[in-house]
Design a protein around this motif. Structure first.
Motif, PDB file in Angstrom:
ATOM      1  N   ALA A  50      -7.631   4.768  -9.535  1.00 10.72           N
ATOM      2  CA  ALA A  50      -6.974   4.580  -8.442  1.00 10.72           C
ATOM      3  C   ALA A  50      -7.790   5.239  -7.196  1.00 10.72           C
ATOM      4  O   ALA A  50      -7.493   4.538  -6.202  1.00 10.72           O
ATOM      5  CB  ALA A  50      -5.561   5.727  -8.605  1.00 10.72           C
ATOM      6  N   ARG A  51      -8.786   5.898  -7.465  1.00 15.19           N
ATOM      7  CA  ARG A  51      -9.748   6.485  -6.200  1.00 15.19           C
ATOM      8  C   ARG A  51     -10.667   5.792  -6.024  1.00 15.19           C
ATOM      9  O   ARG A  51     -11.451   5.782  -5.137  1.00 15.19           O
ATOM     10  CB  ARG A  51      -9.837   8.003  -6.500  1.00 15.19           C
ATOM     11  CG  ARG A  51      -8.843   8.780  -6.677  1.00 15.19           C
ATOM     12  CD  ARG A  51      -9.049  10.430  -6.886  1.00 15.19           C
ATOM     13  NE  ARG A  51      -8.041  11.310  -6.987  1.00 15.19           N
ATOM     14  CZ  ARG A  51      -8.234  12.556  -7.207  1.00 15.19           C
ATOM     15  NH1 ARG A  51      -9.323  13.202  -7.234  1.00 15.19           N
ATOM     16  NH2 ARG A  51      -7.163  13.237  -7.169  1.00 15.19           N
ATOM     17  N   GLU A  79      -3.093  -1.781 -19.251  1.00 17.99           N
ATOM     18  CA  GLU A  79      -2.755  -3.167 -19.142  1.00 17.99           C
ATOM     19  C   GLU A  79      -1.659  -3.618 -19.947  1.00 17.99           C
ATOM     20  O   GLU A  79      -0.888  -4.320 -19.140  1.00 17.99           O
ATOM     21  CB  GLU A  79      -4.146  -4.028 -19.542  1.00 17.99           C
ATOM     22  CG  GLU A  79      -5.260  -4.007 -18.716  1.00 17.99           C
ATOM     23  CD  GLU A  79      -6.301  -5.000 -19.180  1.00 17.99           C
ATOM     24  OE1 GLU A  79      -7.106  -5.631 -18.252  1.00 17.99           O
ATOM     25  OE2 GLU A  79      -6.543  -5.093 -20.397  1.00 17.99           O
ATOM     26  N   LYS A  80      -1.165  -3.308 -21.168  1.00 19.33           N
ATOM     27  CA  LYS A  80      -0.011  -3.684 -21.661  1.00 19.33           C
ATOM     28  C   LYS A  80       1.144  -2.873 -20.998  1.00 19.33           C
ATOM     29  O   LYS A  80       2.220  -3.838 -20.768  1.00 19.33           O
ATOM     30  CB  LYS A  80      -0.036  -2.929 -22.768  1.00 19.33           C
ATOM     31  CG  LYS A  80       1.210  -3.165 -24.010  1.00 19.33           C
ATOM     32  CD  LYS A  80       0.915  -2.598 -25.261  1.00 19.33           C
ATOM     33  CE  LYS A  80       2.045  -2.829 -26.005  1.00 19.33           C
ATOM     34  NZ  LYS A  80       1.906  -2.248 -27.671  1.00 19.33           N
ATOM     35  N   HIS A  81       1.080  -1.981 -20.403  1.00 20.42           N
ATOM     36  CA  HIS A  81       2.090  -1.333 -19.476  1.00 20.42           C
ATOM     37  C   HIS A  81       2.194  -1.807 -17.923  1.00 20.42           C
ATOM     38  O   HIS A  81       2.810  -1.300 -17.112  1.00 20.42           O
ATOM     39  CB  HIS A  81       2.252   0.110 -19.598  1.00 20.42           C
ATOM     40  CG  HIS A  81       2.452   0.501 -20.906  1.00 20.42           C
ATOM     41  ND1 HIS A  81       1.612   0.508 -21.919  1.00 20.42           N
ATOM     42  CD2 HIS A  81       3.701   1.361 -21.086  1.00 20.42           C
ATOM     43  CE1 HIS A  81       2.468   1.210 -22.950  1.00 20.42           C
ATOM     44  NE2 HIS A  81       3.730   1.844 -22.475  1.00 20.42           N
ATOM     45  N   GLY A  82       1.342  -2.791 -17.577  1.00 16.72           N
ATOM     46  CA  GLY A  82       1.185  -3.460 -16.391  1.00 16.72           C
ATOM     47  C   GLY A  82       0.773  -2.600 -15.176  1.00 16.72           C
ATOM     48  O   GLY A  82       1.227  -2.633 -14.266  1.00 16.72           O
ATOM     49  N   GLN A 102       0.218  -3.629  -8.660  1.00 16.94           N
ATOM     50  CA  GLN A 102       1.474  -3.267  -7.845  1.00 16.94           C
ATOM     51  C   GLN A 102       2.376  -2.028  -8.719  1.00 16.94           C
ATOM     52  O   GLN A 102       2.647  -1.230  -7.812  1.00 16.94           O
ATOM     53  CB  GLN A 102       2.145  -4.263  -7.376  1.00 16.94           C
ATOM     54  CG  GLN A 102       3.303  -3.900  -6.299  1.00 16.94           C
ATOM     55  CD  GLN A 102       2.586  -3.278  -5.131  1.00 16.94           C
ATOM     56  OE1 GLN A 102       1.661  -4.055  -4.441  1.00 16.94           O
ATOM     57  NE2 GLN A 102       3.216  -2.210  -4.548  1.00 16.94           N
ATOM     58  N   THR A 103       2.321  -2.494  -9.660  1.00 14.72           N
ATOM     59  CA  THR A 103       3.282  -1.253 -10.812  1.00 14.72           C
ATOM     60  C   THR A 103       2.728   0.167 -10.564  1.00 14.72           C
ATOM     61  O   THR A 103       3.166   0.969 -10.394  1.00 14.72           O
ATOM     62  CB  THR A 103       3.580  -1.818 -12.048  1.00 14.72           C
ATOM     63  OG1 THR A 103       4.164  -3.246 -11.751  1.00 14.72           O
ATOM     64  CG2 THR A 103       4.216  -1.032 -13.044  1.00 14.72           C
ATOM     65  N   LEU A 108       2.297   5.930  -8.470  1.00 18.13           N
ATOM     66  CA  LEU A 108       1.583   7.085  -7.828  1.00 18.13           C
ATOM     67  C   LEU A 108       2.496   7.982  -7.176  1.00 18.13           C
ATOM     68  O   LEU A 108       2.215   9.286  -7.545  1.00 18.13           O
ATOM     69  CB  LEU A 108       0.389   6.398  -6.850  1.00 18.13           C
ATOM     70  CG  LEU A 108      -0.842   5.983  -7.413  1.00 18.13           C
ATOM     71  CD1 LEU A 108      -1.740   5.545  -6.620  1.00 18.13           C
ATOM     72  CD2 LEU A 108      -1.589   7.276  -8.090  1.00 18.13           C
ATOM     73  N   PRO A 109       3.438   7.555  -6.323  1.00 17.86           N
ATOM     74  CA  PRO A 109       4.230   8.661  -5.567  1.00 17.86           C
ATOM     75  C   PRO A 109       4.947   9.260  -6.467  1.00 17.86           C
ATOM     76  O   PRO A 109       5.467  10.753  -6.114  1.00 17.86           O
ATOM     77  CB  PRO A 109       5.192   7.647  -4.513  1.00 17.86           C
ATOM     78  CG  PRO A 109       4.258   6.640  -4.548  1.00 17.86           C
ATOM     79  CD  PRO A 109       3.576   6.156  -5.536  1.00 17.86           C
TER      80      PRO A 109
END
Length: 324
Positions: A50-51, A79-82, A102-103, A108-109
């Motif tokens: 993410a960072r 990856e499996k969980h998108g 995008q998922t 993150l929030p």
């Protein structure tokens, strides 16, 4: 009684694993209660992507200091969980660059308020510690990065072999009047090196038959090539506040040219074994924190620091005990 805590240094890795399990249980329960479908094992890699993303697998392994297979395992689950996507690097087609899907970005929030709470709770617990665990972990990791645990173990095994050869001609013998002068010489030598000789020192060193040997007290000597190279006294100190029998381990001394060869530990173990044979429940000692090698040796055979009590020695600033 926590047996793993009793094992002390031997169980260090297991205690770290147990501590990790306690953390993971709390974090997993928090995710579940908050309705967030996220595995605690993913966190460090997910945050790094993410960072820092897009980022390659090898870079993740290098940045986190973990193995390539371990990274691959977590990446496959993400990856499996998108939660992440991968794309070939434009500069190097052999590289997979990973970034949040995008998922993952939408996740993150939901995660950030929980992570903020984790950070605050950790800060609160660290603030209550005598020694900051994060600093200790950094220091331990730095030492292992400098030289692996395996290499350090091999070095120590080689040292132990050398010590065994050196100690093979050392005999531990009990007190005899002919050794009284050696008893005094060895102790005066080390005391004057660091401190000053006190009245109670002279009482015990000049008159062990009065101040040490009564009531099954004993003095053990390390003898090599007909030379006395070390000594330790066991003084019967009656019963503790708990009603247990107790002995003081006192007047430990090793000749300067025999130090660092395990002589002190050999004497200490002989003294503890003597107390155990007598049915003694507690052996205690007093020392000074400047004597780091001695304190380390005492800890290695099971002594642990306990609160101090009034003492006749001005130099004593630490008390240790071992329960038999």
């Amino acid at each position: 009684m926590d047996f793993m805590a009793e094992m002390a240094e031997l169980a260090l890795a297991s205690r770290l694993r147990r501590l990790s399990d306690l953390y993971w249980q709390g974090v997993t329960a928090t995710y579940r209660q908050s309705g967030v479908d996220f595995d605690v094992r993913w966190a460090t890699i997910f945050v790094l992507i993410a960072r820092q993303g897009p980022v390659a697998v090898m870079e993740i392994a290098d940045r986190l200091g973990i193995t390539h297979p371990a990274v691959i395992q977590v990446i496959n689950e993400l990856e499996k969980h998108g939660l992440i996507v991968s794309a070939k690097s434009e500069q190097d087609g052999r590289k997979r660059l990973l970034s949040l899907s995008q998922t993952g970005q939408d996740m993150l929030p939901k995660l950030q308020p929980l992570w903020d709470a984790f950070i605050t709770v950790n800060q609160q617990m660290l603030a209550r510690q005598t020694h900051n665990m994060l600093i200790s972990l950094q220091e331990m990791e730095a030492q292992l990065a400098e030289r692996t645990f395996f290499d350090r173990i091999q070095d120590q095994l080689n040292i132990n072999k050398s010590l065994q050869l050196a100690m093979s001609n050392i005999a531990i013998v009990p007190y005899s009047p002919e050794y009284q002068s050696d008893f005094k010489r060895l102790n005066i030598e080390w005391i004057e090196t660091y401190f000053r000789v006190e009245q109670h020192d002279l009482e015990q060193l000049d008159h062990p038959e009065i101040y040490i040997l009564p009531n099954k007290g004993q003095i053990f000597f390390a003898k090599a090539d007909n030379q006395i190279i070390g000594c330790v006294a066991m003084v019967n100190t009656g019963t503790t506040d708990r009603g247990d029998s107790s002995f003081e381990l006192a007047k430990m001394a090793v000749s300067p040219d025999a130090r660092g060869k395990g002589v002190g530990k050999l004497l200490c173990l002989a003294a503890i074994d003597y107390a155990r044979q007598l049915g003694v429940k507690t052996v205690w000692l007093e020392s000074n924190r400047v004597l780091t090698p001695a304190l380390t040796m005492y800890a290695s055979v099971g002594f642990r620091e306990v609160p101090r009590v009034p003492t006749p020695y001005a130099r004593a600033d630490i008390r240790m005990e071992i329960n038999l």
